[in-house]
Design a protein around this motif. Structure first.
Motif, PDB file in Angstrom:
ATOM      1  N   LEU A   1       2.214  -4.995  -2.682  1.00 13.30           N
ATOM      2  CA  LEU A   1       2.782  -4.752  -3.989  1.00 13.30           C
ATOM      3  C   LEU A   1       3.469  -3.479  -4.091  1.00 13.30           C
ATOM      4  O   LEU A   1       2.622  -2.358  -3.625  1.00 13.30           O
ATOM      5  CB  LEU A   1       1.511  -4.943  -5.107  1.00 13.30           C
ATOM      6  CG  LEU A   1       0.800  -6.162  -5.368  1.00 13.30           C
ATOM      7  CD1 LEU A   1      -0.319  -6.318  -6.428  1.00 13.30           C
ATOM      8  CD2 LEU A   1       1.765  -7.353  -5.500  1.00 13.30           C
ATOM      9  N   CYS A   2       4.300  -3.509  -4.834  1.00 14.81           N
ATOM     10  CA  CYS A   2       5.277  -2.226  -4.692  1.00 14.81           C
ATOM     11  C   CYS A   2       5.290  -1.865  -6.559  1.00 14.81           C
ATOM     12  O   CYS A   2       6.333  -2.174  -7.052  1.00 14.81           O
ATOM     13  CB  CYS A   2       6.668  -2.275  -4.224  1.00 14.81           C
ATOM     14  SG  CYS A   2       6.716  -2.598  -2.603  1.00 14.81           S
TER      15      CYS A   2
ATOM     16  N   THR B   1      -1.843  -4.602   0.496  1.00 21.76           N
ATOM     17  CA  THR B   1      -1.668  -3.057   0.217  1.00 21.76           C
ATOM     18  C   THR B   1      -0.987  -2.919  -1.230  1.00 21.76           C
ATOM     19  O   THR B   1      -0.282  -3.945  -1.442  1.00 21.76           O
ATOM     20  CB  THR B   1      -0.904  -2.452   1.223  1.00 21.76           C
ATOM     21  OG1 THR B   1      -1.350  -2.660   2.524  1.00 21.76           O
ATOM     22  CG2 THR B   1      -0.303  -1.001   0.795  1.00 21.76           C
ATOM     23  N   LEU B   2      -1.479  -1.893  -1.780  1.00 18.36           N
ATOM     24  CA  LEU B   2      -1.101  -1.643  -3.093  1.00 18.36           C
ATOM     25  C   LEU B   2      -0.424  -0.299  -3.105  1.00 18.36           C
ATOM     26  O   LEU B   2      -0.980   0.668  -2.865  1.00 18.36           O
ATOM     27  CB  LEU B   2      -2.009  -1.440  -4.224  1.00 18.36           C
ATOM     28  CG  LEU B   2      -1.460  -0.949  -5.646  1.00 18.36           C
ATOM     29  CD1 LEU B   2      -0.544  -1.639  -6.231  1.00 18.36           C
ATOM     30  CD2 LEU B   2      -2.732  -0.761  -6.713  1.00 18.36           C
TER      31      LEU B   2
ATOM     32  N   TYR C   1       5.018   8.303  -3.631  1.00 19.90           N
ATOM     33  CA  TYR C   1       3.794   7.319  -3.818  1.00 19.90           C
ATOM     34  C   TYR C   1       2.609   7.423  -3.418  1.00 19.90           C
ATOM     35  O   TYR C   1       2.381   8.525  -2.370  1.00 19.90           O
ATOM     36  CB  TYR C   1       4.542   6.042  -3.452  1.00 19.90           C
ATOM     37  CG  TYR C   1       4.575   5.896  -1.806  1.00 19.90           C
ATOM     38  CD1 TYR C   1       3.499   5.216  -1.371  1.00 19.90           C
ATOM     39  CD2 TYR C   1       5.314   6.319  -0.939  1.00 19.90           C
ATOM     40  CE1 TYR C   1       3.274   5.091   0.150  1.00 19.90           C
ATOM     41  CE2 TYR C   1       5.459   6.232   0.479  1.00 19.90           C
ATOM     42  CZ  TYR C   1       4.203   5.470   0.927  1.00 19.90           C
ATOM     43  OH  TYR C   1       4.215   5.380   2.095  1.00 19.90           O
ATOM     44  N   ARG C   2       1.596   6.705  -3.939  1.00 20.11           N
ATOM     45  CA  ARG C   2       0.292   6.736  -3.263  1.00 20.11           C
ATOM     46  C   ARG C   2       0.045   5.303  -2.728  1.00 20.11           C
ATOM     47  O   ARG C   2       0.776   4.477  -3.399  1.00 20.11           O
ATOM     48  CB  ARG C   2      -0.719   7.053  -4.119  1.00 20.11           C
ATOM     49  CG  ARG C   2      -0.910   6.197  -5.525  1.00 20.11           C
ATOM     50  CD  ARG C   2      -2.112   7.071  -6.535  1.00 20.11           C
ATOM     51  NE  ARG C   2      -2.048   6.099  -7.821  1.00 20.11           N
ATOM     52  CZ  ARG C   2      -1.272   6.395  -8.891  1.00 20.11           C
ATOM     53  NH1 ARG C   2      -0.501   7.453  -9.115  1.00 20.11           N
ATOM     54  NH2 ARG C   2      -1.666   5.497  -9.875  1.00 20.11           N
ATOM     55  N   GLY C   3      -0.979   5.097  -1.769  1.00 21.63           N
ATOM     56  CA  GLY C   3      -0.972   3.758  -1.270  1.00 21.63           C
ATOM     57  C   GLY C   3      -2.710   3.611  -1.211  1.00 21.63           C
ATOM     58  O   GLY C   3      -3.597   4.672  -1.040  1.00 21.63           O
ATOM     59  N   VAL C   4      -2.948   2.064  -1.393  1.00 25.30           N
ATOM     60  CA  VAL C   4      -4.269   1.615  -1.180  1.00 25.30           C
ATOM     61  C   VAL C   4      -4.149   0.464  -0.221  1.00 25.30           C
ATOM     62  O   VAL C   4      -3.636  -0.429  -0.711  1.00 25.30           O
ATOM     63  CB  VAL C   4      -4.985   1.153  -2.431  1.00 25.30           C
ATOM     64  CG1 VAL C   4      -6.332   0.850  -2.107  1.00 25.30           C
ATOM     65  CG2 VAL C   4      -5.013   2.494  -3.533  1.00 25.30           C
TER      66      VAL C   4
END
Length: 266
Positions: free
Chosen positions: A60-61, A82-83, A15-18
């Motif tokens: 948010l996932c 966080t996204l 996954y990637r995260g912001v």
């Protein structure tokens, strides 16, 4: 804003995260979404008006939405902390594993979950946090107990939950539950990190994790309870749900029977 990618983690999809903000609370609210469009933005707006983003960190996932609803600049304005965007395989269970991994790594004391289709009373988040603070390990939201409201529930869904899914789950859990397909819940850190639970496993791809966590807590002697919530389906138009038709409901039952038989136990 911090952006990154995670790969090759055991039991966690790529996954990637912001991260728009650092951790602000002892609790986080995981919202699995995929192509929910205006529904998730409406839900986030309700949360913001109720001050939910000040009581817990909203994470948010995303399962890989392509409808434009996951624009970081917009989400930041709605109070999202966080996204996380899943890039590996799997459905809802993989999205939740991604979120749980992130939440445990950030040190949250409890993790809440809610669907992102604007059916649930996100304003009731404080009820779950209160129960976590009281020492409960599993807090199940229910529209069927005193104080809860079931609005426009499709008759087939109502019968399936009340007459089949909830009684079977209660039998396996050895405690009465009334709304067991409802993903509006909370889990303590102690539950999610218990050595005999291990939620971060690839076996949980779809709805297996929800069924498993409904049963496992009380089987291990942990504390569980229900809190009243509202779940409202639209009066007209298409029902916002990922579970449809005979196959969708029969798959849910197969997953529940497997959980009852201990097939997901570590």
């Amino acid at each position: 804003m911090i952006e990154y990618e995670r790969h090759d983690l055991t039991g966690v999809p790529d996954y990637r995260g912001v991260e728009f903000e650092p951790r602000r609370s002892d609790y986080c609210l995981l919202i699995p979404v995929i192509n929910e469009g205006a529904r998730i933005l409406t839900e986030l707006g309700r949360a913001q008006r109720a001050g939910i983003d000040k009581q817990c960190d909203i994470v948010l996932c995303d399962g890989g939405s392509t409808d434009g609803s996951m624009k970081p600049d917009t989400l930041a304005l709605y109070g999202v902390n966080t996204l996380l965007t899943k890039t590996g395989p799997g459905k809802q269970g993989a999205q939740l594993r991604m979120g749980i991994y992130f939440a445990l790594g950030r040190g949250y004391k409890g993790v809440l979950t809610i669907d992102g289709n604007n059916k649930d009373s996100i304003e009731d988040v404080p009820r779950f946090i209160e129960k976590l603070r009281e020492g409960y390990d599993l807090v199940q939201g229910s529209r069927f107990i005193r104080g809860g409201r079931a609005v426009n529930t499709p008759p087939i869904r109502y019968a399936a939950v009340r007459l089949i899914h909830a009684p079977l789950t209660s039998l396996a859990a050895r405690q009465w539950f009334t709304d067991t397909t409802n993903a509006y819940r909370a889990y303590s850190r102690e539950y999610l990190t218990h050595p005999d639970v291990r939620p971060l496993r690839d076996v949980f791809t779809g709805y297996e994790l929800l069924a498993y966590l409904s049963i496992r807590a009380t089987r291990l002697g942990l504390k569980a309870c229900e809190v009243p919530v509202t779940r409202a389906y639209p009066a007209t138009g298409k029902t916002p749900t990922k579970i449809t038709g005979f196959k969708g409901n029969s798959d849910l039952l197969k997953i529940l029977l497997a959980a009852m038989a201990g097939k997901y136990d570590p």
